[in-house]
Design a protein around this motif. Structure first.
Motif, mmCIF file in Angstrom:
data_model
loop_
_atom_site.group_PDB
_atom_site.id
_atom_site.type_symbol
_atom_site.label_atom_id
_atom_site.label_comp_id
_atom_site.label_asym_id
_atom_site.label_seq_id
_atom_site.Cartn_x
_atom_site.Cartn_y
_atom_site.Cartn_z
ATOM 1 N N PRO A 116 -7.431 5.497 1.515
ATOM 2 C CA PRO A 116 -6.799 4.164 1.120
ATOM 3 C C PRO A 116 -7.829 3.585 0.052
ATOM 4 O O PRO A 116 -9.246 3.872 0.076
ATOM 5 N N LEU A 117 -7.252 2.717 -0.944
ATOM 6 C CA LEU A 117 -8.101 2.398 -2.148
ATOM 7 C C LEU A 117 -9.346 1.478 -1.900
ATOM 8 O O LEU A 117 -10.203 1.341 -2.644
ATOM 9 N N GLU A 118 -9.186 0.740 -0.460
ATOM 10 C CA GLU A 118 -10.131 -0.051 -0.167
ATOM 11 C C GLU A 118 -11.616 0.709 0.048
ATOM 12 O O GLU A 118 -12.569 0.363 0.007
ATOM 13 N N VAL A 119 -11.410 2.027 0.211
ATOM 14 C CA VAL A 119 -12.424 2.959 0.700
ATOM 15 C C VAL A 119 -13.258 3.474 -0.468
ATOM 16 O O VAL A 119 -12.559 3.755 -1.498
ATOM 17 N N MET B 35 0.702 -1.056 0.003
ATOM 18 C CA MET B 35 -0.011 -0.209 -0.081
ATOM 19 C C MET B 35 0.931 1.226 0.129
ATOM 20 O O MET B 35 1.865 1.375 0.709
ATOM 21 N N ASP B 36 0.519 2.188 -0.936
ATOM 22 C CA ASP B 36 1.471 3.431 -0.818
ATOM 23 C C ASP B 36 1.202 4.037 0.288
ATOM 24 O O ASP B 36 0.440 4.080 1.405
ATOM 25 N N GLY B 37 2.533 4.833 0.854
ATOM 26 C CA GLY B 37 2.492 5.553 1.897
ATOM 27 C C GLY B 37 1.342 6.709 2.016
ATOM 28 O O GLY B 37 0.877 7.207 1.084
ATOM 29 N N LEU B 38 1.045 7.151 3.170
ATOM 30 C CA LEU B 38 -0.069 8.016 3.448
ATOM 31 C C LEU B 38 0.504 9.347 3.744
ATOM 32 O O LEU B 38 1.396 9.591 4.398
ATOM 33 N N VAL B 39 -0.123 10.329 3.011
ATOM 34 C CA VAL B 39 0.340 11.851 3.240
ATOM 35 C C VAL B 39 -0.891 12.453 4.159
ATOM 36 O O VAL B 39 -1.974 12.609 3.335
ATOM 37 N N VAL B 40 -0.876 13.103 5.088
ATOM 38 C CA VAL B 40 -1.941 13.248 5.954
ATOM 39 C C VAL B 40 -1.656 15.038 6.036
ATOM 40 O O VAL B 40 -0.625 15.606 6.391
ATOM 41 N N LEU B 41 -2.595 15.853 5.509
ATOM 42 C CA LEU B 41 -2.464 17.494 5.777
ATOM 43 C C LEU B 41 -3.699 17.640 6.331
ATOM 44 O O LEU B 41 -4.680 17.045 6.661
ATOM 45 N N VAL B 42 -3.653 18.982 6.960
ATOM 46 C CA VAL B 42 -4.615 19.466 8.200
ATOM 47 C C VAL B 42 -4.789 20.890 7.536
ATOM 48 O O VAL B 42 -4.120 21.712 7.178
ATOM 49 N N VAL C 174 1.563 9.417 -28.460
ATOM 50 C CA VAL C 174 0.825 8.967 -26.981
ATOM 51 C C VAL C 174 0.613 10.051 -26.194
ATOM 52 O O VAL C 174 1.312 11.153 -25.939
ATOM 53 N N ILE C 175 -0.618 10.180 -25.858
ATOM 54 C CA ILE C 175 -1.336 11.292 -24.662
ATOM 55 C C ILE C 175 -1.668 10.545 -23.369
ATOM 56 O O ILE C 175 -2.457 9.733 -23.415
ATOM 57 N N GLU C 176 -0.610 10.872 -22.321
ATOM 58 C CA GLU C 176 -0.967 10.018 -21.100
ATOM 59 C C GLU C 176 -2.230 10.666 -20.447
ATOM 60 O O GLU C 176 -2.284 11.675 -20.412
ATOM 61 N N CYS C 177 -2.726 9.572 -19.622
ATOM 62 C CA CYS C 177 -3.667 10.066 -18.709
ATOM 63 C C CYS C 177 -3.984 8.708 -17.779
ATOM 64 O O CYS C 177 -4.370 7.594 -18.436
ATOM 65 N N GLU C 178 -3.680 8.979 -16.441
ATOM 66 C CA GLU C 178 -3.830 7.797 -15.599
ATOM 67 C C GLU C 178 -4.713 8.393 -14.339
ATOM 68 O O GLU C 178 -4.481 9.466 -14.018
ATOM 69 N N ALA C 179 -5.459 7.616 -13.754
ATOM 70 C CA ALA C 179 -6.151 7.807 -12.747
ATOM 71 C C ALA C 179 -6.652 6.731 -11.588
ATOM 72 O O ALA C 179 -6.381 5.607 -12.019
ATOM 73 N N LYS C 180 -6.990 6.990 -10.439
ATOM 74 C CA LYS C 180 -7.395 6.042 -9.613
ATOM 75 C C LYS C 180 -8.612 6.367 -8.955
ATOM 76 O O LYS C 180 -9.380 7.259 -9.083
ATOM 77 N N GLY C 181 -9.181 5.487 -8.161
ATOM 78 C CA GLY C 181 -10.578 5.653 -7.867
ATOM 79 C C GLY C 181 -11.184 4.090 -7.238
ATOM 80 O O GLY C 181 -10.647 3.187 -7.713
ATOM 81 N N ASN C 182 -12.250 4.139 -6.397
ATOM 82 C CA ASN C 182 -12.897 2.953 -6.011
ATOM 83 C C ASN C 182 -14.434 3.278 -5.928
ATOM 84 O O ASN C 182 -15.032 3.876 -5.319
ATOM 85 N N PRO C 183 -15.109 2.704 -7.200
ATOM 86 C CA PRO C 183 -14.573 1.744 -8.236
ATOM 87 C C PRO C 183 -13.697 2.290 -9.172
ATOM 88 O O PRO C 183 -13.714 3.522 -9.381
ATOM 89 N N TYR C 184 -12.843 1.563 -9.881
ATOM 90 C CA TYR C 184 -11.878 1.890 -10.774
ATOM 91 C C TYR C 184 -12.566 2.763 -11.811
ATOM 92 O O TYR C 184 -13.553 2.473 -12.419
ATOM 93 N N PRO C 185 -11.950 3.944 -12.151
ATOM 94 C CA PRO C 185 -12.726 4.798 -13.171
ATOM 95 C C PRO C 185 -12.741 4.342 -14.703
ATOM 96 O O PRO C 185 -11.999 3.693 -14.800
ATOM 97 N N ILE C 186 -13.765 5.096 -15.119
ATOM 98 C CA ILE C 186 -13.899 4.941 -16.753
ATOM 99 C C ILE C 186 -13.415 6.030 -17.459
ATOM 100 O O ILE C 186 -13.868 7.149 -16.729
ATOM 101 N N PHE C 187 -12.433 5.773 -18.776
ATOM 102 C CA PHE C 187 -12.076 7.057 -19.203
ATOM 103 C C PHE C 187 -12.725 7.507 -20.435
ATOM 104 O O PHE C 187 -13.048 6.253 -21.269
ATOM 105 N N SER C 188 -12.571 8.539 -20.848
ATOM 106 C CA SER C 188 -13.224 9.036 -21.978
ATOM 107 C C SER C 188 -12.454 10.374 -22.456
ATOM 108 O O SER C 188 -11.824 10.827 -21.464
ATOM 109 N N TRP C 189 -12.555 10.968 -23.820
ATOM 110 C CA TRP C 189 -11.859 11.936 -24.338
ATOM 111 C C TRP C 189 -12.752 13.025 -24.732
ATOM 112 O O TRP C 189 -13.425 12.634 -25.452
#
Length: 1174
Positions: free
Chosen positions: A23-26, A1-8, A49-64
């Motif tokens: 966390p991605l489980e949420v 699991m990636d390290g967590l960055v906590v901001l206030v 190549v035109i890059e586009c990466e994302a994360k989310g839960n559920p995993y996202p759907i991409f469009s242009w």
């Protein structure tokens, strides 16, 4: 699991909420994690190549979207989207230009949609430079010149460089045509520089600029490709003098200009001026001096100000001034600084529990101030579904009593005329039990005195409460303990007593969770003795010390590093415990040495600088600027002094003297200078190099500078040794010494000759010649002329020489000296007197009076003399001239006469006179000989002197022993003139004498001649040589040998007492016939004994034996003693008389037939032979 960055952050009501990466489980909305740049350059020949990466839960759907409209990727056969990614791959084999557009990526799931930046796709096009032929640029020396580059446009913007000697064909005046170009960068200085636009500027053109061609080279960063423009040749026209000019602007033009730059971008301010001499550029800002800060660089010889990242304080009025000795000009550059939008506070993801309050902050600034717009899932907030608990207030979007409906992705767009900013931040409203994200049980070892961090990362909604305790008792807070908002406990300056078990507990209304951390504290590692900075001379040995102390339970490893690289131990690098030893240090050993003591938990290091003192490095980058007729400025970059200050720079030069690489010292300068004015000879090719000197020694010479020709100038030197001499009676040859090539100062050197008659009013006449002499004809005989000369070349006249007096040609004198007479006659010299000749009769300049004399005869009638004529010169110009004639021979009759001479001719002879010299002392006697006619006497004789110089009255002979051990005195013998020999009896045969002989006249004794008697018997040989025949031992041996031989012969004869004849064969030397067996036994012929005796003393000739072809063996003594009868024997016919040897060496013997008594035999012959051999 990636390290967590906590901001206030804080709500206006001061209620704390979290802004962190969930966390991605949420369950959560999408977040863009990777995208291409806003301006994206691609090569259409490759996959775009035109890059586009994302994360989310559920995993996202991409469009242009393309150009603001939906882009259907599935229907485009040349486009595809990667699996579980929004990255586009475009395979544009056909018509790639249709894809040059603005793209935007959208990542969506059920909780919202995240938008990427608008990505502008630009196609890279291969730059094409037209291959036109560049015509030569013709320009006069001293005028300005601009060579344009005009490279193909990007994107991206290309980088420009100027090179010279680019083409295979050399320029028109290149001395050597080569098959390969020797391209190198154009050296830039105050006179020549490349502008920001890429053009090459010449403030003024010199002849050296025509020695090579120039070409513009451009590097395109995207493909790292370099293209070259067609070379251009500069042809410089040389005039007699270069016209000076006041400064004018080449870039920028006019008296003012303005520059607009965005904050953070590069600001370039450039001023390039033309003029002769080259102008100096200075800068001011807002009416005051320009403060050069660390953000600012003044480059290109003060022509360019570069600020890599412009700031608002860089705005203002910049004034650049160009100055030379003819005047100055100014240009005002007004700088305005604007700013594209930039973030002050960027919105970030927000996690809220139901009924909690929160806000998203979007603060940006720019010039002008940007406009802030909010979007919900890509839709403007004004058109989105209205929610009463969501309010836009200034730069913030506020949520009160958040609900699940507030969950979405919010976009903030800040834009002005220079750009825009787009940020995604989601709001996720959820309810979650506490959970600890760090490991539940940890064992932590720390070093005493350090800060210990005990992690306890956690998550929950609403915000859980966190508590740390030791052994589960109390609450750790305050003093040395501090709890961070992400759950980490910090223990400052931890101690041994802080060892133990620490418990972390998190809880909220939904539950509770805990974890523990075991802490062990150890003593730190300490370097007790640290290495010290050391400065040594190359070739010495160095010891770097490092003593380490550490915890008793931990092992320590000591290593050394040099400049962040580990030291490899070898024959020069050794370790003694933890100390480092370096033998025979060299320049490569210089650097920063670090002793690293590494324990179980910590490591300590201590560094020291090792400096190696050595001769300095040679200077680099030699540049020539500010050329004048006789000077040029030489600038160089000093080399490393190698920790011994440079005390002196030695400038050497190599000029065009056809001896390459013959460097000479020009001058030396203090070590704190790197730009000097060199004084040169005009119109000379130069190359320079510089040598740096410090206390250790001189550096290697630098690379030579570019070849430089100093400008021409009129000659400085006056031709030397000007003179006028007549070569004929009516002309004058004017000659002088030539100027050396270094003194020409310009091409086509000639000489301007001036002349006129002295003491006349006529004008000066002149002529120009390239030779070293000039002739004046139709001149009067020996007339004085005033002469002067000056050198001249294409640049002007040199200085005039002082006036010199020359004379036209001389003629033969017409008068002779009168009244020649003599006085004070001595045996070897006489004084002469004569009357002077009138100067007008000399027909030239008096050179000398010349006396011709010869020996006519001797006063001794029988003595023959040499009558060869001699002469002697007397340069006497007094009213009563006289002279002494020397080296005369005494007792002789002389004749003489005198003439007057100028520089060319001699005049007629004077009257002849006769005189006689008196008697003198004679020369040495001739043919002095020393002879030994007897062992006990020496005989000497001599002859008359070669020059008696008078009547000989006798001789004196002195003699004395050379080896004067007997102490004999010098003896003198006097002889009358008719006695020319003498003999002396020696004391012994080893005595040598030294004789001296001299002749005498009535005037006195002549010169002595000395000679020593030779070594008739050397002393060493006389002492060592012994007559062996007088020694007793030799006489005894010889007697014994003779007696032994006699006894042997007698015994032999008695045993062989048999008669017989000695056979003789014709033409045989000593060969004997075999013994006749018929000889009666008992008979003995005494003649045979005599024959045998004679045979014993005859020599043996083996060659004769071979010539006679004797094939049988050597006859025995018995057969030799027997009588042999043969047909040619004469024994029976001989009646007496002794027979001699025949022609071939044999003997016949006596053929008398009578027998002899043995006592009559003669053995003396054999004995004499033996004695002679001895």
């Amino acid at each position: 699991m990636d390290g967590l960055v906590v901001l206030v952050f804080f709500l206006p009501l001061c209620q704390p909420v979290w802004m962190f990466e969930v966390p991605l489980e949420v369950k959560q909305p999408p977040t863009i994690t990777k995208q291409s740049l806003k301006e994206h350059i691609v090569d259409p020949k490759e996959t775009m190549v035109i890059e586009c990466e994302a994360k989310g839960n559920p995993y996202p759907i991409f469009s242009w979207r393309r150009n603001g409209k939906y882009f259907n990727v599935a229907r485009d056969s040349q486009t595809s989207m990667r699996r579980r990614s929004g990255t586009l791959d475009i395979y544009a084999k056909y018509n790639p230009e249709q894809y040059e557009a603005e793209y935007q990526c959208i990542a969506s799931n059920q909780y919202g949609s995240a938008y990427s930046n608008k990505i502008r796709l630009m196609l890279y096009r291969a730059p094409v430079w037209p291959r036109e032929i560049q015509e030569p640029v013709v320009v006069s020396a001293g005028l300005p010149l601009v060579l344009p580059c005009d490279p193909p446009a990007g994107p991206p913007k290309p980088e420009t460089y100027w090179m010279k000697s680019c083409s295979y064909a050399r320029p028109f005046n290149w001395p050597v045509q080569t098959a390969f170009p020797t391209m190198k960068a154009v050296p830039q200085d105050r006179r020549v520089s490349m502008g920001v636009s890429g053009d090459l500027y010449f403030s003024n053109v010199l002849f050296n600029d025509s020695v090579s061609d120039f070409c513009c080279n451009t590097r395109f960063p995207y493909k790292n490709m370099i293209q070259q423009k067609m070379p251009v040749v500069v042809k410089v026209l040389i005039a007699r003098s270069v016209v000076e000019a006041a400064p004018t602007w080449l870039s920028p033009v006019g008296s003012s200009s303005s520059v607009l730059v965005l904050q953070g971008e590069e600001l370039l301010l450039e001023c390039i001026a033309a003029g002769m001499p080259t102008p100096h550029i200075t800068w001011t800002k807002n009416g005051g001096s320009l403060d050069v800060t660390s953000r600012m660089k003044v480059k290109n010889f003060n022509k360019l100000i570069q600020i890599p990242k412009a700031a608002f304080e860089d705005a203002g009025e910049y004034i650049c001034r160009a100055t030379n000795k003819l005047g100055y000009i100014e240009h005002i550059i007004t700088v305005k600084v604007k700013a594209a939008p930039f973030w002050l506070e960027k919105p970030t993801n927000l996690i809220l529990a139901p009924e909690e309050n929160g806000r998203l902050v979007c603060q940006a600034d720019g010039v002008p101030r940007p406009t802030i717009e909010w979007f919900i899932n890509g839709e403007p907030i004004e058109f989105a579904t209205h929610q009463p608990n969501r309010v836009v207030s200034g730069d913030a979007l506020i949520f009160r009593s958040a609900t699940v409906e507030n969950t979405a992705v919010y976009q903030c767009n800040a834009s002005n005329q220079f750009g825009y900013l787009l940020a995604n931040a989601f709001v996720n409203v959820l309810h979650a039990t506490p959970r600890i994200l760090s490991p539940r049980s940890e064992y932590l070892k720390v070093i005493e005195g350090t800060h210990a961090f005990l992690d306890c990362l956690y998550f929950g909604s609403p915000l859980p409460e966190l508590r740390w305790s030791k052994y589960g008792q109390g609450n750790l807070e305050g003093n040395r303990f501090k709890t961070h908002r992400n759950g980490t406990l910090q223990i400052n300056r931890i101690r041994i007593e802080d060892q133990g078990t620490y418990l972390c507990v998190v809880s909220n209304i939904a539950g509770r969770e805990e974890s523990q951390v075991q802490v062990e504290v150890k003593e730190p590692t300490v370097i007790v003795t640290k290495p010290q900075n050391t400065k040594v001379i190359r070739g010495t040995d160095v010891r770097l010390e490092c003593v380490v102390k550490s915890d008793s339970t931990a092992s320590v490893t000591t290593t050394w590093m040099k400049d962040k690289r580990y030291v490899t131990l070898g024959w020069r690098f050794n370790m003694e415990e933890a100390n480092l030893l370096i033998n025979n240090v060299n320049r490569g050993d210089e650097g920063n040495y670090t002793c690293i003591a590494k324990g179980e938990l910590d490591q300590k290091s201590a560094s020291a600088q090792l400096l190696i003192m050595d001769r300095p490095d040679p200077p680099t980058d030699l540049q020539l600027s500010d050329p004048y007729e006789r000077t040029v400025r030489l600038t160089w970059v000093p080399g490393d002094s190698n920790h011994s200050p440079i005390t002196e720079y030695l400038v050497q030069y190599d000029d065009d003297d056809w001896l390459p690489w013959k460097w000479r010292n020009l001058s030396s300068y203090p070590g704190n200078l790197n730009s000097v004015i060199l004084h040169l000879i005009p119109f000379t090719y130069y190359e320079f190099r510089v040598i740096a000197v410090n206390e250790i020694g001189p550096s290697r010479p630098s690379r030579s500078s570019s070849r430089f020709q100093s400008s021409g100038a009129p000659p400085d030197v006056i031709p030397k040794n000007l003179k006028g001499v007549g070569t004929w009676r009516n002309n004058m040859e004017i000659s002088w010494e030539p100027l050396s090539y270094r003194e020409w100062n310009g091409p086509h050197l000639k000489y301007l000759v001036w002349w006129r008659r002295r003491d006349s009013r006529e004008e000066w006449k002149n002529a120009t010649t390239k030779w070293l002499r000039y002739y004046i004809y139709d001149a009067d005989t020996f007339t004085p002329y005033e002469l002067k000369i000056q050198a001249v070349n294409e640049f002007g006249l040199g200085p005039e020489s002082p006036v010199v007096i020359g004379y036209s040609g001389e003629d033969r004198p017409v008068a002779a000296p009168l009244n020649l007479r003599v006085s004070d006659i001595e045996s070897t010299q006489v004084t002469l007197h004569w009357d002077t000749v009138d100067k007008s009769s000399i027909m030239g300049e008096l050179k000398e009076y010349k006396v011709y004399y010869w020996r006519d005869s001797s006063q001794l009638r029988w003595h023959r003399v040499n009558r060869g004529m001699k002469s002697k010169s007397f340069p006497d110009d007094s009213p009563e001239p006289s002279g002494v004639l020397t080296d005369l021979i005494p007792y002789s009759n002389y004749k003489m006469y005198i003439v007057v001479a100028n520089s060319r001719y001699e005049g007629p002879a004077s009257n002849y006179i006769h005189f006689s010299t008196p008697e003198g002392v004679p020369s040495v006697p001739k043919s002095f000989r020393i002879q030994q006619r007897h062992l006990d006497s020496i005989y000497v004789d001599w002859e008359l002197p070669a020059e008696p110089n008078g009547v000989i009255t006798g001789y004196s002979l002195k003699y004395q022993t050379v080896n004067a051990t007997r102490g004999e005195e010098l003896r003198v013998e006097e002889f009358p003139p008719n006695v020319t020999s003498f003999s002396i009896r020696r004391f012994d045969r080893y005595t040598r004498y030294r004789f001296s002989i001299a002749a005498r006249t009535r005037i006195g004794l002549g010169e002595w001649y000395t000679e020593e008697s030779p070594h008739y018997t050397t002393e060493i040989y006389a002492q060592d040589q012994v007559d062996i025949t007088t020694q007793g031992w030799f006489i005894g041996i010889m007697c014994a040998v003779a007696l032994l031989v006699l006894i042997l012969l007698i015994v032999c004869f008695i045993k062989r007492s048999r008669g017989g004849k000695y056979p003789v064969r014709e033409k045989k030397d000593i060969s004997l016939e075999p013994v006749d067996n018929k000889e009666p036994e008992g008979s003995f012929d005494y003649r045979n004994l005599e024959r045998i005796t004679r045979v014993a003393i005859l020599p043996y000739h083996p060659r004769r034996e071979e010539e006679r072809g004797i094939q049988r063996g050597q006859p025995s003594l018995e057969s030799m003693m027997k009588r042999s009868y043969s047909d040619d024997s004469l024994v029976d016919y001989s009646e007496g008389g002794e027979n001699p040897f025949n022609e071939d060496g044999s003997f016949i013997g006596q053929y008398t037939g009578a027998r002899r008594d043995v006592r009559d035999l003669d053995f003396s012959g054999g004995l004499n032979s033996i004695y002679s051999l001895a």
